[in-house]
Design a protein around this motif. Structure first.
Motif, short mmCIF file in Angstrom:
data_model
loop_
_atom_site.label_atom_id
_atom_site.label_comp_id
_atom_site.label_asym_id
_atom_site.label_seq_id
_atom_site.Cartn_x
_atom_site.Cartn_y
_atom_site.Cartn_z
N ASN A 23 28.41 50.28 32.40
CA ASN A 23 29.66 49.76 31.85
C ASN A 23 29.34 48.72 30.79
O ASN A 23 28.57 47.79 31.03
CB ASN A 23 30.52 49.11 32.93
N ASP A 24 29.93 48.89 29.63
CA ASP A 24 29.77 47.98 28.49
C ASP A 24 30.99 47.05 28.50
O ASP A 24 32.07 47.43 28.04
CB ASP A 24 29.69 48.82 27.21
N ASP A 25 30.82 45.85 29.06
CA ASP A 25 31.95 44.97 29.36
C ASP A 25 32.04 43.79 28.41
O ASP A 25 31.03 43.13 28.12
CB ASP A 25 31.82 44.42 30.79
N THR A 26 33.27 43.50 27.97
CA THR A 26 33.58 42.27 27.23
C THR A 26 34.63 41.51 28.03
O THR A 26 35.71 42.04 28.31
CB THR A 26 34.11 42.57 25.83
N VAL A 27 34.31 40.27 28.42
CA VAL A 27 35.17 39.47 29.30
C VAL A 27 35.67 38.26 28.52
O VAL A 27 34.90 37.54 27.88
CB VAL A 27 34.40 39.01 30.55
N ALA A 28 36.99 38.02 28.59
CA ALA A 28 37.61 36.90 27.87
C ALA A 28 37.12 35.57 28.40
O ALA A 28 36.67 35.46 29.56
CB ALA A 28 39.13 37.00 28.00
N PRO A 29 37.19 34.51 27.59
CA PRO A 29 36.76 33.18 28.03
C PRO A 29 37.43 32.77 29.35
O PRO A 29 38.64 32.92 29.52
CB PRO A 29 37.20 32.27 26.89
N GLY A 30 36.62 32.28 30.29
CA GLY A 30 37.12 31.77 31.56
C GLY A 30 37.55 32.82 32.56
O GLY A 30 37.87 32.50 33.70
N ALA A 31 37.56 34.08 32.17
CA ALA A 31 38.03 35.16 33.04
C ALA A 31 36.85 35.83 33.73
O ALA A 31 35.69 35.56 33.42
CB ALA A 31 38.84 36.17 32.24
N GLY A 32 37.17 36.72 34.68
CA GLY A 32 36.09 37.43 35.34
C GLY A 32 36.55 38.21 36.55
O GLY A 32 37.74 38.39 36.80
N PHE A 33 35.57 38.67 37.31
CA PHE A 33 35.79 39.51 38.47
C PHE A 33 35.86 38.63 39.72
O PHE A 33 34.86 38.00 40.10
CB PHE A 33 34.65 40.53 38.61
N ASP A 34 37.03 38.59 40.37
CA ASP A 34 37.16 37.82 41.60
C ASP A 34 36.26 38.39 42.69
O ASP A 34 35.73 39.51 42.58
CB ASP A 34 38.61 37.83 42.08
N THR A 35 36.10 37.66 43.78
CA THR A 35 35.21 38.06 44.87
C THR A 35 35.56 39.46 45.39
O THR A 35 36.71 39.75 45.71
CB THR A 35 35.29 37.05 46.03
N HIS A 36 34.55 40.31 45.43
CA HIS A 36 34.72 41.69 45.87
C HIS A 36 33.39 42.15 46.48
O HIS A 36 32.37 41.50 46.32
CB HIS A 36 35.13 42.60 44.72
N GLY A 37 33.42 43.28 47.18
CA GLY A 37 32.25 43.70 47.93
C GLY A 37 31.58 44.96 47.40
O GLY A 37 32.20 45.78 46.72
N HIS A 38 30.29 45.09 47.73
CA HIS A 38 29.50 46.30 47.44
C HIS A 38 28.58 46.55 48.62
O HIS A 38 28.27 45.64 49.39
CB HIS A 38 28.63 46.10 46.19
N ARG A 39 28.08 47.79 48.71
CA ARG A 39 27.00 48.08 49.63
C ARG A 39 26.22 49.30 49.12
O ARG A 39 26.74 50.09 48.32
CB ARG A 39 27.49 48.31 51.06
N THR A 83 29.27 40.32 49.10
CA THR A 83 30.41 40.02 48.25
C THR A 83 29.95 39.07 47.15
O THR A 83 29.05 38.26 47.35
CB THR A 83 31.58 39.39 49.03
N HIS A 84 30.59 39.20 45.99
CA HIS A 84 30.22 38.30 44.88
C HIS A 84 31.37 38.20 43.90
O HIS A 84 32.31 39.01 43.91
CB HIS A 84 28.95 38.78 44.19
N SER A 85 31.29 37.22 43.03
CA SER A 85 32.21 37.07 41.90
C SER A 85 31.38 36.88 40.65
O SER A 85 30.27 36.34 40.70
CB SER A 85 33.17 35.89 42.10
N GLU A 86 31.91 37.34 39.53
CA GLU A 86 31.24 37.23 38.23
C GLU A 86 32.27 36.77 37.20
O GLU A 86 33.25 37.48 36.95
CB GLU A 86 30.66 38.59 37.80
N PHE A 87 32.05 35.60 36.61
CA PHE A 87 32.99 35.06 35.64
C PHE A 87 32.28 34.72 34.34
O PHE A 87 31.08 34.45 34.32
CB PHE A 87 33.67 33.80 36.20
#
Length: 232
Positions: free
Chosen positions: A44-60, A100-104
């Motif tokens: 995924n080629d992602d562009t994230v706006a200032p201060g924004a991001g992915f709230d806490t979510h899970g993977h396995r 679980t993690h978040s990325e901002f």
């Protein structure tokens, strides 16, 4: 040639705070012709706006790799890690039994641009893990992620590797997938490949076939994935 993926044909998702291009099926974008290649499941080629991001979510049961192109990621996870990953650095998170993690976007004024990459691991239920590192380019092809962490690279739980490719204008290089399958994803610039041309965002996959590259006037930066023929 096994697979050609043009930048303007990728899946799209735009939520205002996130503008993303999906090389392979992801989220609400689904195309059975684009489900990944070998054990490479997501780019995924992602562009994230200032201060924004992915709230806490899970993977396995996934190896999740982030390569930051511009700006910096602010990372927090259930393993207790809290790090900032700046441009040029590489991050690997083993989701394993569950994390679980978040990325901002760490900046309140500048956009964040990064590649999110998922590789299917060769084992299920691994212990979750985390690495990040700045890796200096050494020659045309520099390992970023390998099974054994050679030459200072990050490690991945799979018989696969990711190299950063950098060529100046007119430079040439031949790529051969040692494990049987190769995938080239262009980040910047342009390159002549065998009988074709690739531009930023394009991807090209091959099986048991070499790629002869010549960089365009702008030079080229790309990622080269060396992948197994079958899931391992």
């Amino acid at each position: 040639m096994l697979y050609l993926r043009r930048a303007d044909e990728r899946g799209k998702a735009n939520f205002g705070w996130l503008d993303s291009r999906h090389s392979f099926s992801f989220g609400s974008y689904y195309d059975p012709k684009h489900m990944g290649i070998s054990v490479l499941r997501v780019i995924n080629d992602d562009t994230v706006a200032p201060g924004a991001g992915f709230d806490t979510h899970g993977h396995r049961d996934m190896e999740i790799i982030s390569y930051v192109l511009e700006g910096a990621i602010e990372h927090k996870d259930s393993m207790g890690n809290r790090f900032v990953v700046p441009a040029g650095e590489v991050q690997r998170m083993t989701a394993g039994t569950g994390v679980t993690h978040s990325e901002f976007n760490h900046s309140q004024s500048e956009a964040l641009k990064f590649l999110q990459i998922w590789i299917i691991p060769n084992q299920r239920d691994l212990a979750p893990g985390y690495e990040q590192k700045a890796i200096v380019q050494s020659g045309s092809l520099t390992p970023l992620v390998t099974p054994d962490g050679r030459d200072g690279s990050l490690t991945v739980h799979q018989n696969a590797s990711i190299h950063r490719l950098q060529l100046k204008a007119g430079e040439t290089l031949s790529l051969n997938p040692e494990r049987g399958v190769g995938y080239l994803h262009l980040i910047e610039g342009g390159v002549a490949v065998n009988d074709g041309q690739l531009s930023a965002g394009d991807g090209l996959g091959v099986m048991e076939e070499s790629l002869d590259l010549t960089a365009a006037e702008s030079g080229v930066t790309a990622l080269w994935f060396d992948l197994p023929r079958g899931a391992e």
